[in-house]
Design a protein around this motif. Structure first.
Motif, PDB file in Angstrom:
ATOM      1  N   MET A  25      97.924 -75.072  56.348  1.00  0.00           N
ATOM      2  CA  MET A  25      97.283 -73.835  56.773  1.00  0.00           C
ATOM      3  C   MET A  25      97.883 -72.634  56.043  1.00  0.00           C
ATOM      4  O   MET A  25      97.149 -71.739  55.594  1.00  0.00           O
ATOM      5  N   ILE A  26      99.201 -72.605  55.899  1.00  0.00           N
ATOM      6  CA  ILE A  26      99.847 -71.504  55.186  1.00  0.00           C
ATOM      7  C   ILE A  26      99.393 -71.475  53.734  1.00  0.00           C
ATOM      8  O   ILE A  26      99.015 -70.434  53.196  1.00  0.00           O
ATOM      9  N   ILE A  27      99.401 -72.645  53.097  1.00  0.00           N
ATOM     10  CA  ILE A  27      99.009 -72.707  51.689  1.00  0.00           C
ATOM     11  C   ILE A  27      97.556 -72.270  51.517  1.00  0.00           C
ATOM     12  O   ILE A  27      97.219 -71.491  50.628  1.00  0.00           O
ATOM     13  N   GLY A  28      96.693 -72.767  52.409  1.00  0.00           N
ATOM     14  CA  GLY A  28      95.287 -72.407  52.294  1.00  0.00           C
ATOM     15  C   GLY A  28      95.041 -70.932  52.506  1.00  0.00           C
ATOM     16  O   GLY A  28      94.292 -70.295  51.756  1.00  0.00           O
ATOM     17  N   LYS A  29      95.677 -70.348  53.532  1.00  0.00           N
ATOM     18  CA  LYS A  29      95.461 -68.934  53.823  1.00  0.00           C
ATOM     19  C   LYS A  29      96.000 -68.036  52.716  1.00  0.00           C
ATOM     20  O   LYS A  29      95.327 -67.105  52.261  1.00  0.00           O
ATOM     21  N   VAL A  30      97.242 -68.304  52.285  1.00  0.00           N
ATOM     22  CA  VAL A  30      97.832 -67.444  51.254  1.00  0.00           C
ATOM     23  C   VAL A  30      97.122 -67.640  49.925  1.00  0.00           C
ATOM     24  O   VAL A  30      96.888 -66.672  49.183  1.00  0.00           O
ATOM     25  N   ALA A  31      96.762 -68.883  49.609  1.00  0.00           N
ATOM     26  CA  ALA A  31      96.024 -69.121  48.369  1.00  0.00           C
ATOM     27  C   ALA A  31      94.687 -68.391  48.388  1.00  0.00           C
ATOM     28  O   ALA A  31      94.253 -67.824  47.384  1.00  0.00           O
ATOM     29  N   ALA A  32      94.035 -68.385  49.547  1.00  0.00           N
ATOM     30  CA  ALA A  32      92.770 -67.657  49.652  1.00  0.00           C
ATOM     31  C   ALA A  32      92.988 -66.156  49.526  1.00  0.00           C
ATOM     32  O   ALA A  32      92.169 -65.451  48.940  1.00  0.00           O
ATOM     33  N   ALA A  33      94.112 -65.672  50.090  1.00  0.00           N
ATOM     34  CA  ALA A  33      94.395 -64.239  49.989  1.00  0.00           C
ATOM     35  C   ALA A  33      94.609 -63.817  48.548  1.00  0.00           C
ATOM     36  O   ALA A  33      94.291 -62.699  48.159  1.00  0.00           O
ATOM     37  N   ILE A  34      95.138 -64.728  47.728  1.00  0.00           N
ATOM     38  CA  ILE A  34      95.376 -64.399  46.318  1.00  0.00           C
ATOM     39  C   ILE A  34      94.138 -64.672  45.474  1.00  0.00           C
ATOM     40  O   ILE A  34      93.726 -63.856  44.662  1.00  0.00           O
ATOM     41  N   ALA A  35      93.506 -65.832  45.715  1.00  0.00           N
ATOM     42  CA  ALA A  35      92.412 -66.248  44.845  1.00  0.00           C
ATOM     43  C   ALA A  35      91.060 -65.695  45.260  1.00  0.00           C
ATOM     44  O   ALA A  35      90.248 -65.328  44.424  1.00  0.00           O
ATOM     45  N   ASN A  36      90.804 -65.625  46.586  1.00  0.00           N
ATOM     46  CA  ASN A  36      89.441 -65.271  46.986  1.00  0.00           C
ATOM     47  C   ASN A  36      89.399 -64.636  48.363  1.00  0.00           C
ATOM     48  O   ASN A  36      88.469 -64.876  49.121  1.00  0.00           O
ATOM     49  N   SER A  37      90.409 -63.843  48.724  1.00  0.00           N
ATOM     50  CA  SER A  37      90.422 -63.276  50.072  1.00  0.00           C
ATOM     51  C   SER A  37      89.348 -62.221  50.245  1.00  0.00           C
ATOM     52  O   SER A  37      88.760 -62.081  51.299  1.00  0.00           O
ATOM     53  N   GLU A  38      89.091 -61.447  49.200  1.00  0.00           N
ATOM     54  CA  GLU A  38      88.038 -60.441  49.249  1.00  0.00           C
ATOM     55  C   GLU A  38      87.050 -60.781  48.143  1.00  0.00           C
ATOM     56  O   GLU A  38      87.291 -60.513  46.967  1.00  0.00           O
ATOM     57  N   ALA A  39      85.938 -61.405  48.525  1.00  0.00           N
ATOM     58  CA  ALA A  39      85.014 -61.947  47.535  1.00  0.00           C
ATOM     59  C   ALA A  39      84.470 -60.860  46.606  1.00  0.00           C
ATOM     60  O   ALA A  39      84.320 -61.060  45.406  1.00  0.00           O
ATOM     61  N   ALA A  40      84.176 -59.674  47.160  1.00  0.00           N
ATOM     62  CA  ALA A  40      83.556 -58.631  46.349  1.00  0.00           C
ATOM     63  C   ALA A  40      84.504 -58.144  45.260  1.00  0.00           C
ATOM     64  O   ALA A  40      84.153 -58.107  44.080  1.00  0.00           O
ATOM     65  N   SER A  41      85.721 -57.752  45.663  1.00  0.00           N
ATOM     66  CA  SER A  41      86.655 -57.214  44.676  1.00  0.00           C
ATOM     67  C   SER A  41      87.103 -58.298  43.711  1.00  0.00           C
ATOM     68  O   SER A  41      87.309 -58.031  42.519  1.00  0.00           O
ATOM     69  N   THR A  42      87.269 -59.545  44.190  1.00  0.00           N
ATOM     70  CA  THR A  42      87.684 -60.626  43.309  1.00  0.00           C
ATOM     71  C   THR A  42      86.609 -60.925  42.276  1.00  0.00           C
ATOM     72  O   THR A  42      86.896 -61.101  41.091  1.00  0.00           O
ATOM     73  N   GLU A  43      85.349 -60.977  42.690  1.00  0.00           N
ATOM     74  CA  GLU A  43      84.266 -61.241  41.754  1.00  0.00           C
ATOM     75  C   GLU A  43      84.103 -60.099  40.757  1.00  0.00           C
ATOM     76  O   GLU A  43      83.869 -60.318  39.564  1.00  0.00           O
ATOM     77  N   LEU A  44      84.255 -58.868  41.226  1.00  0.00           N
ATOM     78  CA  LEU A  44      84.156 -57.725  40.328  1.00  0.00           C
ATOM     79  C   LEU A  44      85.286 -57.734  39.311  1.00  0.00           C
ATOM     80  O   LEU A  44      85.087 -57.433  38.131  1.00  0.00           O
ATOM     81  N   ALA A  45      86.507 -58.092  39.767  1.00  0.00           N
ATOM     82  CA  ALA A  45      87.632 -58.181  38.828  1.00  0.00           C
ATOM     83  C   ALA A  45      87.413 -59.298  37.812  1.00  0.00           C
ATOM     84  O   ALA A  45      87.742 -59.146  36.630  1.00  0.00           O
ATOM     85  N   ALA A  46      86.841 -60.433  38.265  1.00  0.00           N
ATOM     86  CA  ALA A  46      86.570 -61.530  37.326  1.00  0.00           C
ATOM     87  C   ALA A  46      85.530 -61.113  36.290  1.00  0.00           C
ATOM     88  O   ALA A  46      85.657 -61.432  35.095  1.00  0.00           O
ATOM     89  N   ARG A  47      84.501 -60.393  36.729  1.00  0.00           N
ATOM     90  CA  ARG A  47      83.513 -59.923  35.764  1.00  0.00           C
ATOM     91  C   ARG A  47      84.114 -58.898  34.804  1.00  0.00           C
ATOM     92  O   ARG A  47      83.742 -58.848  33.629  1.00  0.00           O
ATOM     93  N   ALA A  48      85.040 -58.079  35.297  1.00  0.00           N
ATOM     94  CA  ALA A  48      85.718 -57.128  34.406  1.00  0.00           C
ATOM     95  C   ALA A  48      86.541 -57.862  33.355  1.00  0.00           C
ATOM     96  O   ALA A  48      86.582 -57.446  32.185  1.00  0.00           O
TER      97      ALA A  48
END
Length: 852
Positions: free
Chosen positions: A231-254
């Motif tokens: 649970m810790i790994i999944g939550k923290v990994a999501a917070a780094i990799a995909n916690s905020e889908a909008a900003s993460t996707e925008l950063a990836a497109r940038a």
């Protein structure tokens, strides 16, 4: 209470206060708290009582009955009181509902203080610590309630063959540990020191089971700990990799856009325009709104998938004030204004984009809602006026098909609302409102503006005439202003800073790089000196070897002064053609003084060691070194410094670092520095707070009369060994905490290790996801999907090969999987400029275009 059975009344006092609060909560639920049913709020008293009686009455009777208070008053023992309070633990069932009710408030607090990701991490750690708390209490209860012959036995026999007895042998607990407050705290801390590492799958080895029941319980906890660790790994990994889908996707497109521009060797000025727009777009959209291509961030809610009625109400609420500020529509009824508000089209522009081109036939009027635009002449250099948010332009295009008399160029990231002539005419006809009335309003306003312009022209001509009074007045004023500018050292200093240390300049990049190096140096040296500088070396450390430290202090003090005094000279930037950095004509230092970074820099620059030397009668040099630890507050600025340097390298040198690579480097850097800081803290606990027996004395590197019996480097190595084996979940078990403070600090190290391990997994997940969604691997996956689809469609082999060759040829030209999606977030002028440059070779081969 069931595990430790306290007897003191003050222990139960807080519980009884909470019982009173829950009784009040039950009363309000039965009489005042409404509920939502079928989309409607029900607030009628009888309806509230009927629903409460049907759903919550029995639950509140069971959990709020004061049986424990009755038992305590009648002299029943602590076991009976604890059992009587046990039904109150059923209130944990309502924890989920309470969290849902409090979630909006928590989200607002996180957004203004900690941030969403850090808030999510803290909630996760709170859950893990709560589970570890329950596990520790049950582990101690197994030892306390172990079957013994008779109840009136000695403490020595009661703890026999339990893990508590092993702790007594190893002197972690007192030889005759009982059930007093001091004993309870030590017992709980040792139990928690077993529970938390076990649940996050970290082996310590200083607390081990001794009976079959304890061994079976440990087995169950290890099995549950695998789930907690996941649970810790999944939550923290999501917070780094995909916690905020909008900003993460925008950063990836940038990232993909930056790579696309580098592969095609896009010129520097165009890349700077694109990067400035992307940065402004990310700041404008924030972390909470969807990344909607070609949609103004302020209008994201209107573009979201809401019902038509709600979307119309949102549009009217946002856009109607814009129309009401325009004097042309003052005579229109409210209904027409609301209808026109629905037809306003949001548009987003980057710095340097042309909203209106001189000489074009206009068909729309624009309302500026954000940013600054310039009214530019035919030559593209003469600036007639500057318009800020709330202004409008192009109103003549609503009434006639005339050519534009000037160009409108954006000075920064801007948003507009456009009203077309066709929409205006359609709405006016629908409501039967004569267009002539609007035309009369427009003619009156234009005539008034023409009179003002004529008056200004006459005054300018009068000022040019020699001997006129206006010339004398303006000449005296200009002379005084010129003299003031020439004699003001502060103005010259601020102008110099605006030219040399402004964003995007080489001087600013060098300054940020030096700031990052200085922060890393202080973060490495200051904790080590405070913890490992031995008494015989203190005389050599202060002030002889602290030259670099004082140089860093002077550098950051100068940086603080420069940031407060810096001014963004807009005219100077425009003369250099650097439109991407022109935000406004205000002082950059004013924005810095309003930000939270000012207070952090001020606190980090305070010379606490000087205050201590002045106040203290007997100066201890190790305290002087400890007083310098406030410089570690600058670590919070490190990310901004590194981002500024990387941005400069990408623009000037073509060195590109993606968001995923930067996240991975940040996790590794944090891993190294956290190990260093925690190692220094371990030795500082032994040095300043240790007693007769600490981890260092048991390990043999120190003695009662000697802080460090061996070389200081060896002491540091053993401290790092203790930290890194705990954080990395290896846990050799050769070094154990001995005192309660050391045990508590080890719990902090365990929790930090779990978070760092999960962060590392999340960073690698981000790297792999970026590798799978872009580049050659993503293109090959796309070709495989095309090939499989053509096989299912039974296309001829020759046609399949032609399709695949076409995609391979397109990929060889563009070096991207989907060129349209990469540039989808850019404005139309930026997409046009990029396309013209990328496909310039194809345009050069067409003779028709060579004459354009």
């Amino acid at each position: 209470h069931l595990a430790f059975l306290p007897r003191e009344a003050h222990v139960y006092a807080l519980d009884w206060c909470f019982d009173v609060a829950f009784l009040a909560d039950a009363f309000l639920r039965a009489t005042a708290f409404g509920f939502v049913e079928d989309g409607k709020l029900v607030a009628d008293g009888p309806d509230i009582w009927r629903r409460y009686r049907r759903h919550s009455l029995m639950f509140d009777v069971v959990t709020c009955a004061p049986l424990d208070l009755v038992f305590y008053g009648s002299g029943v023992g602590p076991l009976g009181v604890a059992l009587a309070r046990f039904p109150k633990a059923l209130r944990v069932i309502r924890l989920g509902a309470a969290a849902r009710v409090a979630r909006p408030v928590v989200d607002v607090v996180e957004a203004h203080t900690l941030g969403n990701r850090l808030g999510t991490l803290l909630r996760l750690l709170g859950t893990v610590i709560l589970i570890a708390h329950w596990a520790a209490l049950l582990f101690f209860a197994l030892a306390r309630y172990k079957r013994v012959h008779g109840m009136d036995v000695s403490l020595e026999k009661r703890w026999r063959c339990t893990w508590v007895r092993a702790q007594i042998w190893e002197e972690h607990l007192r030889p005759k540990t009982g059930f007093g407050p001091r004993d309870r705290a030590a017992q709980y801390l040792r139990a928690l020191n077993w529970a938390l590492p076990t649940l996050v799958v970290i082996v310590i080895g200083d607390v081990v089971p001794a009976t079959c029941a304890e061994t079976l319980y440990v087995f169950l906890c290890i099995a549950a700990g695998m789930s907690v660790n996941a649970m810790i790994i999944g939550k923290v990994a999501a917070a780094i990799a995909n916690s905020e889908a909008a900003s993460t996707e925008l950063a990836a497109r940038a990232d993909r856009l930056e790579k696309y521009m580098q592969q095609h060797r896009v010129p520097l000025h165009l890349r700077r325009r694109v990067n400035a727009f992307v940065d402004a777009l990310q700041k404008a959209k924030g972390d909470s709104s969807a990344a909607i291509a070609n949609t103004a961030p302020s209008d994201a809610l209107a573009a979201s998938p809401l019902p038509h009625t709600l979307r119309a109400r949102v549009c009217v609420a946002v856009r109607l004030p814009v129309l009401k500020r325009c004097p042309i529509f003052e005579s229109c009824p409210e209904a027409i204004k609301r209808a026109l508000a629905l037809h306003l089209t949001p548009e987003t522009y980057a710095a340097g984009d042309l909203v209106v081109q001189y000489g074009d036939h206009g068909d729309a009027m624009h309302f500026l809602t954000r940013g600054t635009v310039e009214v530019v002449g035919e030559d593209g250099r003469t600036i007639y006026a500057t318009l800020d948010a709330g202004s409008f332009f192009g109103e003549g295009a609503l009434f006639s098909n005339v050519r534009r008399a000037a160009s409108i160029r954006c000075a920064c990231f801007s948003e507009c609302l456009a009203l077309s002539r066709a929409d205006l005419q359609h709405r006016l006809r629908a409501f039967g409102f004569p267009q002539r009335r609007l035309l009369d309003e427009f003619t009156t306003i234009r005539r008034r503006n023409a009179d003002v312009n004529a008056a200004i022209s006459r005054n300018l001509k009068e000022a040019e005439r020699a001997g006129s009074r206006l010339r004398r007045v303006l000449g005296d004023v200009s002379l005084r202003l010129s003299t003031k500018r020439q004699t003001s050292f502060v103005q010259r200093f601020r102008s110099f800073l605006g030219q040399r240390l402004a964003r995007g300049t080489a001087g600013r990049a060098l300054w940020d790089a030096l700031s990052a190096v200085a922060v890393l140096y202080e973060a490495l040296v200051l904790p080590y000196r405070a913890a490992f500088t031995l008494p015989d070396a203190l005389a050599r450390v202060v002030p002889g070897a602290m030259g670099p430290d004082y140089a860093c202090d002077a550098f950051f003090l100068l940086s603080l002064i420069c940031r407060c005094a810096m001014k963004d000279d807009a005219e100077e930037r425009q003369s250099r053609g650097n439109l991407t950095e022109v935000l406004d004509a205000h002082c950059v230092g004013a924005r810095y003084r309003r930000s939270r970074w000012l207070w952090l820099d001020v606190l980090a620059a305070l010379p606490l060691e000087l205050f201590y030397v002045v106040v203290a009668t007997n100066v201890e040099r190790n305290v002087v070194l400890a007083c310098r630890l406030n410089r570690l507050l600058r670590v919070g600025r490190l990310s901004g410094f590194v981002d500024a340097v990387l941005r400069h390298l990408a623009l000037r040198r073509g060195v590109r670092v993606s968001k995923a690579e930067k996240a991975l480097a940040a996790v590794y850097l944090a891993y190294l520095y956290v190990n260093h800081w925690y190692a220094c803290a371990w030795f500082a606990i032994h040095r300043y707070f240790g007693g007769d027996k600490t981890w260092a004395t048991v390990d043999g590197i120190a003695a009662l009369d000697d802080i460090c019996r061996i070389d200081v480097a060896d002491c540091y190595a053993r401290s790092v060994h203790l930290v890194i084996t705990t954080i990395s979940s290896v846990g050799y078990g050769d070094i154990w905490p001995q005192t309660p403070l050391e045990t508590g600090w080890q719990i902090v190290v365990v929790v930090t290790g779990a978070c760092l391990f999960a962060s590392l997994i999340g960073a690698y997940t981000l790297i792999l996801e970026a590798h799978d969604t872009e580049g050659a691997s993503a293109f090959r996956a796309k070709l495989r999907r095309y090939d499989a689809h053509m096989h299912r469609s039974k296309l001829p082999k020759e046609l399949r090969e032609s399709v695949l060759r076409h995609h391979e040829h397109r990929y060889a030209l563009t070096r991207c999987v989907d060129e349209a999606s990469i540039t989808s977030d850019l404005t139309a002028p930026l997409r046009m400029d990029l396309a013209l440059y990328v496909h310039r070779a194809a345009f050069a081969k067409i003779r028709v275009f060579s004459a354009l």
